[in-house]
Design a protein around this motif. Sequence first.
Motif, PDB file in Angstrom:
ATOM      1  N   ARG A  60      -8.843   3.891  10.165  1.00  0.00           N
ATOM      2  CA  ARG A  60      -7.823   4.835  10.596  1.00  0.00           C
ATOM      3  C   ARG A  60      -7.531   4.692  12.092  1.00  0.00           C
ATOM      4  O   ARG A  60      -7.570   5.643  12.862  1.00  0.00           O
ATOM      5  N   SER A 113      -4.021 -10.244   2.265  1.00  0.00           N
ATOM      6  CA  SER A 113      -4.419  -9.545   1.044  1.00  0.00           C
ATOM      7  C   SER A 113      -5.827  -8.990   1.096  1.00  0.00           C
ATOM      8  O   SER A 113      -6.135  -8.018   0.398  1.00  0.00           O
ATOM      9  N   ASP A 114      -6.696  -9.583   1.927  1.00  0.00           N
ATOM     10  CA  ASP A 114      -8.114  -9.220   1.895  1.00  0.00           C
ATOM     11  C   ASP A 114      -8.540  -8.312   3.036  1.00  0.00           C
ATOM     12  O   ASP A 114      -9.729  -8.156   3.302  1.00  0.00           O
ATOM     13  N   GLN A 115      -7.579  -7.696   3.730  1.00  0.00           N
ATOM     14  CA  GLN A 115      -7.902  -6.789   4.827  1.00  0.00           C
ATOM     15  C   GLN A 115      -7.135  -5.477   4.668  1.00  0.00           C
ATOM     16  O   GLN A 115      -5.956  -5.487   4.289  1.00  0.00           O
ATOM     17  N   PRO A 116      -7.781  -4.342   4.983  1.00  0.00           N
ATOM     18  CA  PRO A 116      -7.111  -3.032   4.878  1.00  0.00           C
ATOM     19  C   PRO A 116      -6.237  -2.762   6.101  1.00  0.00           C
ATOM     20  O   PRO A 116      -6.483  -1.853   6.888  1.00  0.00           O
ATOM     21  N   TRP A 117      -5.187  -3.559   6.235  1.00  0.00           N
ATOM     22  CA  TRP A 117      -4.385  -3.564   7.453  1.00  0.00           C
ATOM     23  C   TRP A 117      -2.914  -3.736   7.087  1.00  0.00           C
ATOM     24  O   TRP A 117      -2.533  -4.773   6.535  1.00  0.00           O
ATOM     25  N   ARG A 121       0.501  -4.991   3.597  1.00  0.00           N
ATOM     26  CA  ARG A 121      -0.617  -5.681   4.228  1.00  0.00           C
ATOM     27  C   ARG A 121      -0.127  -6.979   4.881  1.00  0.00           C
ATOM     28  O   ARG A 121       0.743  -7.669   4.342  1.00  0.00           O
ATOM     29  N   GLN A 178      -4.997  -0.016  10.655  1.00  0.00           N
ATOM     30  CA  GLN A 178      -6.175  -0.320   9.856  1.00  0.00           C
ATOM     31  C   GLN A 178      -6.551   0.963   9.129  1.00  0.00           C
ATOM     32  O   GLN A 178      -7.017   1.922   9.732  1.00  0.00           O
ATOM     33  N   PHE A 179      -6.295   0.989   7.804  1.00  0.00           N
ATOM     34  CA  PHE A 179      -6.343   2.274   7.117  1.00  0.00           C
ATOM     35  C   PHE A 179      -7.715   2.664   6.590  1.00  0.00           C
ATOM     36  O   PHE A 179      -7.878   3.755   6.042  1.00  0.00           O
ATOM     37  N   VAL A 180      -8.725   1.828   6.766  1.00  0.00           N
ATOM     38  CA  VAL A 180     -10.103   2.253   6.500  1.00  0.00           C
ATOM     39  C   VAL A 180     -10.691   2.890   7.753  1.00  0.00           C
ATOM     40  O   VAL A 180     -11.248   3.985   7.716  1.00  0.00           O
ATOM     41  N   VAL A 203       0.864  -1.175   0.000  1.00  0.00           N
ATOM     42  CA  VAL A 203       0.000   0.000   0.000  1.00  0.00           C
ATOM     43  C   VAL A 203       0.904   1.230   0.000  1.00  0.00           C
ATOM     44  O   VAL A 203       1.537   1.535   1.021  1.00  0.00           O
TER      45      VAL A 203
END
Length: 353
Positions: A300, A248-252, A245, A296-298, A239
Amino acid sequence: MRRLPAVPGIITAEQVLRTAESIAAVQEDDGGVPWPEGHVDAWNHVECLMAMTVAGLRDEARRGYEWLARHQRPDGSWPMKMAGGEPVEAGGESNHAAYVAVGVWHDLLVTGDEDFARAMWPVVSRALDFVVGLQTTRGEILWERAASGEPASYALLTGSSSIHQGLRCGVLLAERLGDPQPDWELAADRLGHVLVAHPEAFADKSRFSMDWYYPVLGGAVRGPRAAQRLDLEWDVFVVPGLGVRCVSDQPWVTGAESCELVLALDAAGRRKRALAVYADMQHLRHEDGSYWTGWQFVNRRHFPHERSAYTAAAVVLAADALARATPGSGVFRDATAQEVRVTGDCGCERAHA
């Protein structure tokens, strides 16, 4: 006089020292370096000792190696998790045992203290014999031996990649100390081949970024194949501006995985990319020199809401690799004997069957 690593424009030598000191600050009285939730495992413990060694915190690191010698079991393994000096999960992981060889070899490179390496040699020898005892006929190494003595039914790509480095370091240490171990070298050769040629030998954990870069980090994949592997899933896991990350399937994004990718990129000769990822993950730095585990960037938010010693350790080791500051800075770059070459029908599938 020791030279602390610094990466101009990204991290200073004083900041690296403060990060190493943040590891020492959580070290327990018995020498163990715990996770934030309180347990100690041998792999992350060794990583923390390596970082403290880089920063010149030798007494703290040596207390940690004493912890390893004290808690090693007769079969060469350590309990998967320990808390308060007692096993919490009793099974022994093969990659935990193998990493002790990386730590002791790294200590010898950095400090030049051969007497200490000789004192730790029985610990390393028992550990790697335990590891080799979990190798299959095809060459992968099963991830665990249960407390009952039963071996696991499968191998892990990340774990076996780390074991590859451990075996290579063990071979080098054995040669330095005058006690060659050809069986370890053969095991490393066989494991390296399987890591390169037989992805079907390992359980599918491909959503984890570690399965992407660890074959490079552990030294099995080198040369053009390393560049191809790192390019293949770059956009899946990296990212821009934040790091790597964990899955792959988490915004972390997580600091440890980011710094391990830095080490893999450095080992593959991708210095420009390594510097960029290292700079990007610095948003996880706390004012006291420690590092948040992840972001966790969604939402924040830091997730989990903790600062981990193993993340700090990865930051220090990546700084050393990039700065070429200590004699141990190449311990990841040099984690291979030669590039694995795959030609024709190797017969591994028949051997496994």
